[in-house]
Structures are given as structure tokens and as C-alpha cells.
Scaffold this active site. Structure first.
Site, PDB file in Angstrom:
ATOM      1  CG  ASP A 106      30.547  44.475  36.213  1.00 53.98           C
ATOM      2  OD1 ASP A 106      31.523  45.234  36.097  1.00 53.98           O
ATOM      3  OD2 ASP A 106      29.532  44.803  36.843  1.00 53.98           O
ATOM      4  CG  ASP A 131      30.306  48.374  38.953  1.00 56.24           C
ATOM      5  OD1 ASP A 131      30.205  47.246  38.414  1.00 56.24           O
ATOM      6  OD2 ASP A 131      29.342  48.937  39.525  1.00 56.24           O
ATOM      7  CB  SER A 150      25.668  45.570  36.353  1.00 56.59           C
ATOM      8  OG  SER A 150      26.788  45.123  37.064  1.00 56.59           O
ATOM      9  CG  ASP A 188      28.689  48.720  35.366  1.00 54.00           C
ATOM     10  OD1 ASP A 188      28.794  47.510  35.636  1.00 54.00           O
ATOM     11  OD2 ASP A 188      28.386  49.577  36.217  1.00 54.00           O
TER      12      ASP A 188
END
Length: 473
Positions: free
Chosen positions: A238, A242, A99, A240
């Protein structure tokens, strides 16, 4: 390796090789034993752009094959895109990502065929890993069918159904691409709605962008780009994809919980589930009921599930980082949009830009219209877990300890211990101390009447933490 607020996390060097094979095998065994999968079923694998992610992904693919499942490579895609494709195929999935945390760390997010795993699943995966223990384990990497294009296409189709056609026409929007897997899809979606898109800051090396505690360097970039390119907004996510990042026309980032709040009103939500760290003004900012939870998507999902079980409709949630989840099907522009009960950055970004376009206002004006208490947050990085644990134990030990710790700031009026310690001070300001659930970090959140007061309180709070740690030695 440790499960935190969102998946398994650890140092990249520790996760590569045996550890990733171990946890992929443990997850496969859990899926098969629990009935969430049958031998030979598909299981999807996605990843972010970290240097370690391809190797970890290949190791997991090999382990999943040997455990009796059929892995499918979905490539470098946003986590919500992977989750949506998994829901479509009724297949479990793994997302290799750390993340927003630094590049020397990585992690694995686990999804059942019906969505994110819960805390009971985490315990079961841990038990399977412990049962394997130090036994010999094949770490040979594997390859499999690539379905990146199908994964991206399904997510793109979802997002171009959210707003009216050309609803962002006339806006010039910067996309801070850095190293987020959302960078290309996000630009394509914005272009579909008629926006002029300016790509910014694309990087081939991984840059950890925390959308909840935006770094001074990121803010400097945003504030430079906004006037340089005449931008109405800058958007990003961010690593990834999400958690959303949206800045206004000056480059000033909007709070993540404000983005979630705007999404709730856009959806016409009847129930909103959000952690205790989200702004205290949310309850009064819409016509919905609010449930507060601990920090982390599993807790938000549990709260949404409780609302559904109670017969509620139009249920959604969001975290203080802006990641927005939908537990119900919603009707938007007359079209049903399926539930996506995992953090998504695209929905809050689009809802916020649409709010500005529809009102013919700047993003700063849209934000000001909500009149929320001013909130700020930051973290101390590389803060030993043992030290943060000792500090929280000290503050919880007695009211006298808490009062003495905060004496340089203000008296204590009340406190909440849902997740960390959230303290309402005698003067009405709020300060919240919370160790990170998945990294050696100590976080501090504050609320005050204005920006300068909030920033001052945040610096005081971080200073108190540093001073206590230094005195402890």
C-alpha cells in the site's frame, strides 16, 4: 481529525496547515510530559508520495522544533523502515501517510521510542490538542537534517538477513510499483535474493491501493501483467509500505491473512495474535496458539504484549490485510532478527515467495495447500459515518433485527461482537459487517466453502447494506 485503526486521519485540506502543527505540537508535549522524550531529543519524520505529504511533513518539522525536540527528515520511506530506525535510535517518530485511502485524504502515524502508540497515548494526544484549542499557533514550515539513506540502509540490511542467499533464484517477480514508498527497496531486496524483477505500473501521481479489498482495476492489471511477462508472482504494498500485496502466477491476489499465516509458519511462531476479521481456518493451520482481537494494530500489539507479559516467546501478529508484526526476537537462518512491533509488508512477501521456491511449487499451489475457507471482502466507499453507525445500532438492538436483516440470505446460528458484527449463518457461512475506523466506508467480510459462493455472499451482504441505507433515506 480522528484517530482510527491506524493513526490520525482526515481530509488533506483539513490536515494541512494548523491541524498538522497542532497535532505535532500535542504529540511533542505528550512525549515530554510522559518521559518518552527529553528536551532536544531526536524525533524522526517520514512521509508517503501523496501530493499533500511534503507540506504536512514540513509543518510538523517546524512545530516539533518549536516544541523543543530535534526533528530528523527520513524522507519517503516505508513505515516499517521508519519504525525500525526509531527503535535503533530509541527515538519517537511521525509518519505522514493516509496508507491506502484516497489521495484527497491523509494522516499521521505516531511512534514512541519503543514502537507504536497505544489507545492511551491517542487519548493523551487528543487532550493536549484540546488544551491548545483555538490559541494562536505558529504554522511556519521547518527543515532539518536528512537521514533518508540511513533509514533505508537499516531496513535493507534487515530484509536481506531473512532468507538464505539466492533463495529466490529462478523466479521472475513483477513489482507493481504504483506510488508505494516500498517500490524501490522491495525490488532491491528481491534482486539480492537472485530473483529476476520486472517493474510494473510506476506512477508519479498517488494511487490508493487497498491490499485487503483489492479493486477490480488492480486485479485487471495484475491478470494482464502475469501472462504478458511470464511472472511467477507479482508483489506490491500500500501507499506507506506496511501492508503487502502478492498475486500468484495468474495474477490472482492472495488473501492478506494467508500471507500473515505463511509468515507465522516461516517464523516458527508459538503465539499468533490476529483480528477477528482474519480467516477462521487460521487456528488449525499451524502449531501455535491464536488470540483474536479487534481490528487495528494497537489491538494486535496489546494482544502481543499480553502474551509477552505471560512469559510467552516467539510472539507475532498479523492483520487481515497481511501486515505482519513481531513482538519477540526470532532466530532465522541461525541469526537473531530483532522485534519490529509494527505492520511490515516485506516479511510476509519474502516468506510467501520463499515457501513457493522451497517447495518448488507455484504460488497458487502453496495457497491451495492451506485449504482455508474461501474468504472475500469489499467496502462501500463514501458511506456516511452516521448511516453506518445507525445500521450497526439497529443490528445490535435485538436478535430479531439481525435475523430480519439477514433473512434474504440465511438464518443466524451465532454472532460475535468483538469488532463490528461477525455472524455465522445457519448453513455455516460467515458474514461480517464493520464500519471503517478511519474513513467513511462500510466494510463487509465473508467466508464460504468455495470462491463463487463467497463472492455471491459478499454481493448479497453489500446489497443488504445499500438497501437498508436507501430505505432509511
Amino acid at each position: 481529525m480522528k484517530f482510527g485503526t491506524s493513526g490520525l486521519r482526515g481530509l488533506s485540506v483539513d490536515l494541512m496547515g494548523r491541524a498538522s502543527a497542532l497535532y505535532a505540537t500535542a504529540y511533542a508535549r505528550h512525549l515530554l510530559k510522559s518521559g518518552h522524550a527529553q528536551p532536544g531529543d531526536l524525533i524522526l519524520v517520514g512521509r508517503d508520495f501523496r501530493e499533500s505529504s511534503p507540506a504536512i511533513s514540513a509543518t510538523c518539522i517546524g512545530a516539533l522544533k518549536r516544541a523543543g525536540l530535534t526533528p530528523v527528515d527520513c524522507g519517503t520511506v516505508p513505515t516499517p523502515a521508519l519504525a525500525l530506525y526509531g527503535l535503533e535510535l530509541k527515538a519517537a517518530s511521525l509518519m505522514i501517510t493516509g496508507s491506502h485511502i484516497p489521495a484527497d485524504r491523509n494522516g499521521i502515524k505516531f511512534y514512541r521510542p519503543d514502537g507504536e502508540i497505544d489507545k492511551q497515548d491517542e487519548l493523551a494526544i487528543g487532550a493536549e490538542a484540546a488544551a491548545i484549542g483555538d490559541a494562536e499557533l505558529d504554522e511556519t514550515p521547518g527543515t532539518c537534517e536528512d537521514r533518508t539513506a540511513e533509514t533505508e540502509a537499516l531496513f535493507f540490511e534487515r530484509n536481506i538477513a531473512l532468507l538464505p542467499a539466492d533463495s529466490l533464484a529462478g523466479l521472475t517477480i513483477g513489482v507493481y510499483q504504483h506510488s508505494t514508498v516500498a517500490r524501490d527497496l522491495l525490488g532491491l531486496v528481491l534482486v539480492h535474493y537472485g530473483a529476476r524483477v520486472v517493474p510494473l505500473g510506476r506512477s508519479e501521481s498517488f494511487i490508493p491501493v487497498d491490499t485487503e479489498a483489492v479493486s477490480a482495476e488492480t486485479i485487471r492489471l495484475l491478470k494482464g501483467w502475469a501472462p504478458e511477462h511470464g511472472l511467477d508472482a507479482i508483489v506490491s504494498a500500500d501507499g506507506d509500505g506496511d501492508r503487502p500485496l502478492v498475486s500468484d502466477e495468474t495474477g490472482e491476489p492472495l488473501r492478506g491473512d494467508l500471507l500473515g499465516l505463511i509468515a507465522a509458519n516461516f517464523l516458527g511462531a508459538e503465539v499468533v495474535v490476529t483480528p477477528v476479521t482474519s480467516n477462521s481456518g487460521i487456528e488449525a493451520a499451524g502449531s501455535y496458539t491464536v488470540t483474536r482481537t479487534r481490528v487495528g494494530s494497537p489491538y494486535v500489539i496489546a494482544g502481543m504484549d499480553e502474551a509477552l507479559a505471560a512469559g510467552k516467546a516467539n510472539v507475532m501478529g498479523f492483520e487481515a490485510n497481511g501486515g505482519t508484526l513481531t513482538a519477540s526476537r526470532f532466530i532465522i537462518e541461525g541469526q537473531p532478527i530483532r522485534a519490529l512491533p509494527t505492520r511490515d509488508s516485506f516479511l510476509p512477501i519474502l516468506a510467501t515467495l520463499f515457501a513457493a521456491a522451497r517447495a518448488k511449487q507455484s504460488l497458487s499451489a502453496v495457497a491451495a495447500n492451506y485449504r482455508l475457507p474461501f474468504a472475500a471482502a469489499d467496502r462501500l466507499e463514501n458511506f456516511p459515518v452516521e448511516t453506518s453507525g445507525a445500521l450497526m445500532a439497529y443490528l445490535r438492538a435485538s436478535d430479531a433485527n439481525l435475523a430480519a436483516f439477514l433473512a434474504p440470505v440465511a438464518g443466524v446460528a451465532s454472532k460475535s461482537d468483538i469488532d463490528g458484527l461477525r455472524v455465522t449463518l445457519a448453513d455455516g457461512r460467515i458474514i461480517h459487517f464493520r464500519p471503517s475506523g478511519n474513513a467513511p466506508e462500510m466494510r463487509c467480510y465473508v467466508e464460504a466453502a468455495d470462491e463463487n459462493e463467497a463472492k455471491a455472499l459478499l454481493e448479497q451482504g453489500l446489497g443488504l447494506i445499500r438497501a437498508w441505507a436507501a430505505a432509511r433515506g
